[in-house]
Write an enzyme that holds these catalytic residues in place. Structure first.
Site, PDB file in Angstrom:
ATOM      1  N   PRO A 287       0.823  -1.212   0.000  1.00 25.27           N
ATOM      2  CA  PRO A 287       0.000   0.000   0.000  1.00 25.27           C
ATOM      3  C   PRO A 287       0.857   1.262   0.000  1.00 25.27           C
ATOM      4  CG  PRO A 287      -0.052  -1.060   2.155  1.00 25.27           C
ATOM      5  CD  PRO A 287       0.690  -1.981   1.240  1.00 25.27           C
ATOM      6  N   GLU A 288       0.453   2.225  -0.778  1.00 25.91           N
ATOM      7  CA  GLU A 288       1.103   3.535  -0.760  1.00 25.91           C
ATOM      8  C   GLU A 288       0.188   4.522  -0.034  1.00 25.91           C
ATOM      9  OE1 GLU A 288       3.384   5.137  -3.783  1.00 25.91           O
ATOM     10  OE2 GLU A 288       3.970   3.238  -4.703  1.00 25.91           O
TER      11      GLU A 288
ATOM     12  N   ARG B 119       1.926 -12.088   5.407  1.00 21.61           N
ATOM     13  CA  ARG B 119       3.397 -12.058   5.385  1.00 21.61           C
ATOM     14  C   ARG B 119       3.981 -11.425   6.647  1.00 21.61           C
ATOM     15  NH1 ARG B 119       5.278  -9.964  -0.356  1.00 21.61           N
ATOM     16  NH2 ARG B 119       7.312 -10.553   0.508  1.00 21.61           N
TER      17      ARG B 119
ATOM     18  N   ARG C 120      22.076  17.920  -4.263  1.00 27.75           N
ATOM     19  CA  ARG C 120      21.979  16.444  -4.215  1.00 27.75           C
ATOM     20  C   ARG C 120      22.259  15.856  -5.586  1.00 27.75           C
ATOM     21  NH1 ARG C 120      18.909  14.178   0.443  1.00 27.75           N
ATOM     22  NH2 ARG C 120      18.871  12.284  -0.770  1.00 27.75           N
TER      23      ARG C 120
END
Ligand SMILES: [Zn+2]
Length: 283
Positions: free
Chosen positions: A2-3, A119, A162
């Site tokens: 899930p996001e 899981r 970055r």
């Protein structure tokens, strides 16, 4: 996995059954998920009223009347199902217990909330609400993408200098909370930014443009969850998951959906994860 939009739709699905309601009792059917459960978890939850159900990144936080907060994380395969809630629309018999129903909340209002996780990468914890910000899972997380602390100046400063690809930078939870692989791909497509481009080399205007694009990408997904699920749940009571069409994610070889673009979606692997992007309109 899930996001953020899925977790947010789970939270919204839980609201009517859980927020402002009392946990009559909890069944804790094993000692752990990813980590051991907190001591006496069932006992500490019993009789608690859920004052507020909120989300931080991909964690669902239930602030309890006794001054503790219950943290829930779905991990890779965690699911939450509701049965027998008092709303009337989905009243059904409680389903027979399943093998992986690890925690069950029996709400005083009659709802049964089941946390199922084959899981067992999910997690639950219980701690004083006042110390929530300092919790090891929460303390290092950057601003919420849908909150006010995520703004142009923050993102420009966070990406300055970055040399990592923009894809990796946006997956860095310290820069922005809760963004995962799918929605980073989708946001970069909408912004027309190539996932391999070095974060610190992208002009300020283009970086700034990512803020509203990321918000809109997530908000559209949450709205899709709201429209394809009734009260954010499926007919069988499972919360959060929905059919969603993506612009680039999972569309390798398909034509670009941007008007006037003749490009095709390509898949590459970055840091072990698939990135999908248009070869023509993402630069
Ligand atoms: Zn394109």
């Amino acid at each position: 996995m899930p996001e953020l939009p899925e977790v947010e739709t789970v939270r919204r699905g839980l609201l009517p059954a859980m927020e402002s309601h009392v946990i009559a009792r909890a069944d804790v059917n094993r000692p752990d998920l990813r980590w051991p459960f907190p001591d006496r978890m069932a006992e500490r939850l019993t009789g608690q009223r859920v004052e507020r159900l909120r989300r931080r990144s991909k964690y669902i936080l239930a602030d309890l009347s006794g001054g503790e907060t219950l943290l829930m994380h779905l991990g890779m395969s965690g699911r939450i199902l509701i049965s027998g809630d008092p709303l009337g629309q989905f009243v059904r018999d409680h389903p027979a217990p399943e093998k992986h129903d690890h925690v069950v909340f029996h709400m005083k209002n009659g709802a049964r909330i089941i946390f199922n996780d084959p899981r067992r990468f999910g997690a639950m914890d219980l701690f004083e609400t006042a110390t929530a910000e300092a919790h090891p899972l929460l303390s290092a997380i950057g601003p919420e993408p849908l909150g006010n602390a995520f703004h142009e100046d923050h993102l420009i400063a966070a990406l300055r200098g970055r040399m990592t690809p923009i894809k990796s930078a946006l997956l860095d939870q310290k820069i922005v909370a809760g963004l995962g692989n799918i929605y980073v791909c989708e946001a970069l497509f909408r912004a027309g930014i190539h996932p391999v481009r070095k974060a610190g080399k992208i002009g300020r205007t283009r970086v700034a443009s990512l803020v509203p694009v990321i918000r809109a990408t997530l908000e559209d997904a949450i709205a899709a969850g709201g429209s394809s699920l009734r009260d954010y749940r499926r007919a069988d009571g499972e919360l959060g998951y929905f059919q969603h069409s993506f612009d680039v994610y999972g569309r390798e070889g398909a034509p670009c959906r941007r008007d006037g673009c003749n490009g095709k979606v390509r898949r590459i692997v970055q840091a072990g994860r698939s990135s999908f992007y248009c070869t023509a309109c993402q630069r």
